[in-house]
Motif scaffolding. Structure first.
Motif, PDB file in Angstrom:
ATOM      1  N   GLY A 136      -4.116   1.935  -3.423  1.00 14.03           N
ATOM      2  CA  GLY A 136      -3.955   2.448  -2.060  1.00 14.03           C
ATOM      3  C   GLY A 136      -3.603   1.366  -1.072  1.00 14.03           C
ATOM      4  O   GLY A 136      -2.859   1.598  -0.111  1.00 14.03           O
TER       5      GLY A 136
ATOM      6  N   VAL B  33      -2.230   5.592   4.198  1.00 15.35           N
ATOM      7  CA  VAL B  33      -3.348   4.708   4.501  1.00 15.35           C
ATOM      8  C   VAL B  33      -3.372   4.384   6.001  1.00 15.35           C
ATOM      9  O   VAL B  33      -2.361   4.481   6.696  1.00 15.35           O
ATOM     10  CB  VAL B  33      -3.276   3.381   3.710  1.00 15.35           C
ATOM     11  CG1 VAL B  33      -3.355   3.641   2.218  1.00 15.35           C
ATOM     12  CG2 VAL B  33      -2.018   2.601   4.048  1.00 15.35           C
TER      13      VAL B  33
ATOM     14  N   HIS C 217      -7.836   4.620   2.651  1.00 13.35           N
ATOM     15  CA  HIS C 217      -6.840   5.369   1.884  1.00 13.35           C
ATOM     16  C   HIS C 217      -6.986   6.874   2.125  1.00 13.35           C
ATOM     17  O   HIS C 217      -8.018   7.347   2.564  1.00 13.35           O
ATOM     18  CB  HIS C 217      -7.007   5.070   0.397  1.00 13.35           C
ATOM     19  CG  HIS C 217      -5.848   5.492  -0.445  1.00 13.35           C
ATOM     20  ND1 HIS C 217      -5.925   5.651  -1.811  1.00 13.35           N
ATOM     21  CD2 HIS C 217      -4.558   5.804  -0.112  1.00 13.35           C
ATOM     22  CE1 HIS C 217      -4.758   6.024  -2.292  1.00 13.35           C
ATOM     23  NE2 HIS C 217      -3.916   6.134  -1.284  1.00 13.35           N
ATOM     24  N   ARG C 218      -5.899   7.603   1.821  1.00 15.55           N
ATOM     25  CA  ARG C 218      -5.808   9.060   1.911  1.00 15.55           C
ATOM     26  C   ARG C 218      -6.023   9.543   3.345  1.00 15.55           C
ATOM     27  O   ARG C 218      -6.947  10.307   3.634  1.00 15.55           O
ATOM     28  CB  ARG C 218      -6.785   9.725   0.941  1.00 15.55           C
ATOM     29  CG  ARG C 218      -6.422   9.456  -0.507  1.00 15.55           C
ATOM     30  CD  ARG C 218      -7.308  10.209  -1.494  1.00 15.55           C
ATOM     31  NE  ARG C 218      -6.848   9.994  -2.853  1.00 15.55           N
ATOM     32  CZ  ARG C 218      -7.220   8.978  -3.621  1.00 15.55           C
ATOM     33  NH1 ARG C 218      -8.074   8.089  -3.132  1.00 15.55           N
ATOM     34  NH2 ARG C 218      -6.746   8.833  -4.837  1.00 15.55           N
TER      35      ARG C 218
ATOM     36  N   GLY D 216       0.795  -1.218   0.000  1.00 10.63           N
ATOM     37  CA  GLY D 216       0.000   0.000   0.000  1.00 10.63           C
ATOM     38  C   GLY D 216       0.827   1.266   0.000  1.00 10.63           C
ATOM     39  O   GLY D 216       2.057   1.238  -0.001  1.00 10.63           O
TER      40      GLY D 216
ATOM     41  N   THR E 210     -10.508   2.528  -0.724  1.00 11.48           N
ATOM     42  CA  THR E 210      -9.399   3.251  -1.337  1.00 11.48           C
ATOM     43  C   THR E 210      -9.821   4.603  -1.900  1.00 11.48           C
ATOM     44  O   THR E 210      -8.988   5.326  -2.442  1.00 11.48           O
ATOM     45  CB  THR E 210      -8.767   2.411  -2.459  1.00 11.48           C
ATOM     46  OG1 THR E 210      -9.766   2.092  -3.428  1.00 11.48           O
ATOM     47  CG2 THR E 210      -8.177   1.121  -1.894  1.00 11.48           C
TER      48      THR E 210
END
Length: 403
Positions: free
Chosen positions: A306, A248, A372-373, A244, A354
């Motif tokens: 991700g 994350v 994710h992010r 990944g 993701t």
């Protein structure tokens, strides 16, 4: 006698004139025919048809010349004899020769952003020196390896991961270890090269793998293949890998619980799956893919880059498939392409998020596997909420770990 000579002279002159006239007429006919062909050609000229023929030729060139049966990495790193190229069996010994740029696609990339030209000129370059090597696979019995793509300047993200979900520990009897995957960058912090950060972290944590290639958005695929190569050489005993980005959140407990139901000697490729996605043709998009790089067909199914899970067996197969596949700018789509070549099915799991915003609700994060992010401050906040949460969670807010 004079009369005879004069007669012969006049006859010679006449024959000479006739011959010259015939040659002149043939020449005029040739000019006339060429002019007619030229006019007809201009009248039938169609730039669209010409462009299609050009793309057809380039497609032929790409399929039968560029995509040779000899692995691109082998061609780049070895001196091959003609017999070895034809047989597809390159010699094993590497050579110190540098990888030279390939200008074959310069005309197609001349009007695109420089990153496309750079990618096409060096797409065949697959072997780069290993500058720093982590000890993540030195110990036997690693159940789960956390392999995180990062950049040299993202020291804050690596620090937050090490102190939260990326801690090396034993989870439900399973050994979990980590490694960060880096290339080289020219970025600076207050006029100082960020490489000093990487050197310090490597000495302190011994969890950095760094290769001698230049970081770019399109070189993430190269990083993927180099990781597969490293894993195939040094980490074959690892059962599973989480692959990944460094932005994350991973609920490692849920991941381990999920993986314990799977056989590491069998294929596993699971995440947030994208099906029937087509390449972006919007030139202002960072995901833009020109037609000469990928035709009008959807990508094979793939898991969002991700974060996703792979078995050790699947990584070995992906590494083998990638040897015969040209690099592609979009890394997660490239994994899907290689998985299709290796007959590895990608599995959808709703615990992988993701894209999209997830509320800061501990009950939601307790049921997820990957989000994710997530930036460093958000990551510490999520981790803190999970640690201090004592309220019961209803089944309406939980997303079950089972697919």
């Amino acid at each position: 006698m004079k009369l005879v000579v004069a007669c012969c002279s006049e006859r010679a002159i006449y024959q000479f004139a006739v011959m010259n006239t015939a040659v002149l007429i043939r020449g005029m006919k040739g000019v006339l025919i060429f002019s007619v062909v030229l006019m007809v050609g201009f009248s039938l000229y169609n730039p669209v048809i010409v462009m299609k023929k050009k793309l057809t030729f380039l497609s032929y060139f790409d399929e039968f010349v560029w995509r040779s049966k000899v692995p691109p990495a082998a061609i780049n790193s070895r001196n091959l004899t003609t017999a070895e190229v034809l047989s597809g069996q390159p010699r094993a010994e590497p050579t110190p020769q540098p990888c030279h740029p390939n200008p074959a696609f310069n005309s197609l990339t001349s009007k695109l952003k420089p990153i496309y030209k750079d990618f096409m000129m060096y797409r065949h370059c697959r072997n780069f020196p290993l500058l720093r090597k982590a000890s993540s696979c030195d110990r036997e019995g690693t159940f789960l390896l956390l392999a995180i793509k990062s950049l040299a300047e993202h020291a804050d993200r690596r620090a937050s991961i090490r102190s939260t979900w990326g801690q090396e520990r034993v989870v439900e009897g399973a050994l979990v270890r980590r490694v960060f995957l880096l290339g080289l960058t020219e970025r600076q912090i207050r006029s100082q090269a960020v490489q000093a950060l990487v050197d310090h972290e490597s000495k302190q944590y011994n969890d950095i793998i760094q290769w001698g290639f230049r970081e770019s958005f399109f070189n993430v695929t190269l990083k993927e293949t180099l990781f597969w190569q490293w894993f195939s050489q040094d980490c074959r005993a690892v059962k599973f890998v989480f692959k990944g980005d460094d932005d994350v959140f991973v609920n490692v407990e849920n991941v381990v619980d999920f993986l314990k139901e799977h056989n590491p000697s069998r294929d596993l490729y699971v995440g947030d799956v994208f099906r029937n996605w087509y390449p972006s043709r919007a030139e202002n998009s960072k995901y833009y893919i020109p037609l000469f790089l990928y035709g009008n067909k959807p990508y094979p199914p793939y898991a969002g880059g991700g974060g996703y899970l792979l078995s050790g067996m699947s990584i070995l197969k992906l590494h083998k498939a990638a040897e015969f596949e040209e690099l592609f700018p979009i890394d997660d789509a490239f994994v899907g392409i290689c998985a299709q070549k290796a007959n590895i099915e990608v599995i959808m799991h709703r615990g992988f998020r993701t894209y999209g915003n997830i509320p800061y609700d501990p009950c939601i994060y307790q049921g997820l596997m990957v989000v994710h992010r997530v930036m460093p401050n958000e990551l510490w906040l999520i981790w803190s909420l999970l640690k201090i949460n004592t309220k019961p969670c209803s089944h309406f807010t939980r997303v079950f770990v089972k697919p």
